[in-house]
Design a protein around this motif. Structure first.
Motif, mmCIF file in Angstrom:
data_model
loop_
_atom_site.group_PDB
_atom_site.id
_atom_site.type_symbol
_atom_site.label_atom_id
_atom_site.label_comp_id
_atom_site.label_asym_id
_atom_site.label_seq_id
_atom_site.Cartn_x
_atom_site.Cartn_y
_atom_site.Cartn_z
ATOM 1 N N ASP A 20 0.966 -0.980 -0.021
ATOM 2 C CA ASP A 20 0.098 0.009 -0.031
ATOM 3 C C ASP A 20 0.705 1.140 0.004
ATOM 4 N N LYS A 21 0.353 2.488 0.459
ATOM 5 C CA LYS A 21 1.021 3.538 0.248
ATOM 6 C C LYS A 21 2.265 3.621 1.112
ATOM 7 N N ASN A 67 9.775 -11.676 -10.375
ATOM 8 C CA ASN A 67 9.384 -11.104 -9.278
ATOM 9 C C ASN A 67 9.146 -9.605 -9.456
ATOM 10 N N ASP A 68 8.773 -9.229 -10.495
ATOM 11 C CA ASP A 68 8.125 -7.890 -10.938
ATOM 12 C C ASP A 68 6.952 -7.816 -10.299
ATOM 13 N N LEU A 69 6.484 -6.514 -10.012
ATOM 14 C CA LEU A 69 4.854 -6.372 -9.391
ATOM 15 C C LEU A 69 4.021 -6.545 -10.584
ATOM 16 N N VAL A 70 3.079 -6.907 -10.458
ATOM 17 C CA VAL A 70 1.998 -7.302 -11.463
ATOM 18 C C VAL A 70 1.336 -5.965 -12.077
ATOM 19 N N PHE A 71 0.885 -5.194 -11.070
ATOM 20 C CA PHE A 71 0.384 -3.862 -11.445
ATOM 21 C C PHE A 71 1.254 -2.705 -11.915
ATOM 22 N N ILE A 72 1.680 -2.294 -13.204
ATOM 23 C CA ILE A 72 2.499 -1.136 -13.508
ATOM 24 C C ILE A 72 1.754 -0.154 -14.270
ATOM 25 N N THR A 73 2.453 0.872 -14.476
ATOM 26 C CA THR A 73 1.897 1.833 -15.476
ATOM 27 C C THR A 73 2.321 1.706 -16.478
ATOM 28 N N CYS A 79 2.239 0.404 -9.880
ATOM 29 C CA CYS A 79 1.228 1.319 -9.621
ATOM 30 C C CYS A 79 1.231 1.365 -8.218
ATOM 31 N N ASN A 80 0.643 2.414 -7.698
ATOM 32 C CA ASN A 80 0.217 2.736 -6.362
ATOM 33 C C ASN A 80 -1.202 2.669 -6.071
ATOM 34 N N ASP A 81 -1.593 2.763 -4.922
ATOM 35 C CA ASP A 81 -2.924 2.681 -4.478
ATOM 36 C C ASP A 81 -3.863 4.281 -5.249
ATOM 37 N N SER A 82 -3.035 5.360 -5.100
ATOM 38 C CA SER A 82 -3.635 6.469 -6.070
ATOM 39 C C SER A 82 -3.700 6.364 -7.349
ATOM 40 N N THR A 83 -2.858 5.694 -7.893
ATOM 41 C CA THR A 83 -2.964 5.166 -9.473
ATOM 42 C C THR A 83 -4.293 4.363 -9.579
ATOM 43 N N LEU A 84 -4.354 3.549 -8.921
ATOM 44 C CA LEU A 84 -5.449 2.414 -9.252
ATOM 45 C C LEU A 84 -6.828 3.119 -8.902
ATOM 46 N N ARG A 99 -20.094 3.736 -8.030
ATOM 47 C CA ARG A 99 -18.780 3.854 -7.814
ATOM 48 C C ARG A 99 -18.113 3.124 -6.749
ATOM 49 N N ILE A 100 -17.029 2.420 -7.197
ATOM 50 C CA ILE A 100 -16.544 1.454 -6.221
ATOM 51 C C ILE A 100 -14.870 1.738 -6.300
ATOM 52 N N THR A 101 -14.320 1.508 -5.101
ATOM 53 C CA THR A 101 -12.858 1.433 -5.070
ATOM 54 C C THR A 101 -12.336 0.203 -5.350
ATOM 55 N N PRO A 102 -10.972 -0.110 -5.678
ATOM 56 C CA PRO A 102 -10.243 -1.305 -5.558
ATOM 57 C C PRO A 102 -10.719 -2.021 -4.431
#
Length: 163
Positions: A20-21, A67-73, A79-84, A99-102
């Protein structure tokens, strides 16, 4: 989640960290460590997304690592939580749906499973919680099921009494 947390052969995702952040760290509890099954539709989507990630990394002169993080820009950075959250907001622009958040997807997932009468122990294992926590957080969903149970029993007894 890293790519090596996803097993395309067994259709599973292993949860062994949280991010997370505040960064990446170990999960909150022993129950948070888990491996969950996923369906073929999600596996297909993840494979397609994996190829997109490979292309992004290659365009930057890099190779996608297990071992790379799945979610990238689209710039290759994680990606961080604000990006998502921003991505989710853009999905809802112009749509007249709730509306729904991740993180809200987690609650939606649990509520759907409850409504489908999936055993609480299974829901708790998928979410990395205890059954008691599921009852505490999602009690309103169980109230609906209880009311349906009362109604079903009442209808059954009353229809037998009339005969």
């Amino acid at each position: 989640m890293q790519w090596d947390d996803i097993c395309f052969k067994t259709n599973t995702i292993t949860v062994n960290r949280t991010r997370d952040k505040y960064g990446t760290r170990t999960p909150k509890s022993k129950k948070s460590y888990r491996t969950i099954k996923i369906d073929d539709i999600l596996i297909t989507q993840l494979k397609s997304y994996y190829l997109w990630c490979k292309k992004i990394k290659l365009s930057l002169g890099l190779h996608l690592q297990e071992n790379d993080l799945v979610f990238i820009t689209n710039t290759g950075s994680p990606c961080n939580d604000s990006t998502l959250n921003k991505a989710f907001e853009s999905l809802f622009d112009g749509l007249e749906i709730k509306r729904i958040t991740p993180h809200g997807l987690r609650h939606t997932h649990a509520t759907i499973l409850i409504e489908k009468r999936i055993p609480v122990i299974e829901i708790a294992q998928r979410l990395g919680n205890t059954p008691q926590m599921i009852y505490n957080v999602y009690g309103h969903s169980f109230d609906k099921i209880e009311n349906e149970s009362v109604q079903a029993f009442s209808e059954s007894v009353n229809s037998k009494a009339i005969q």
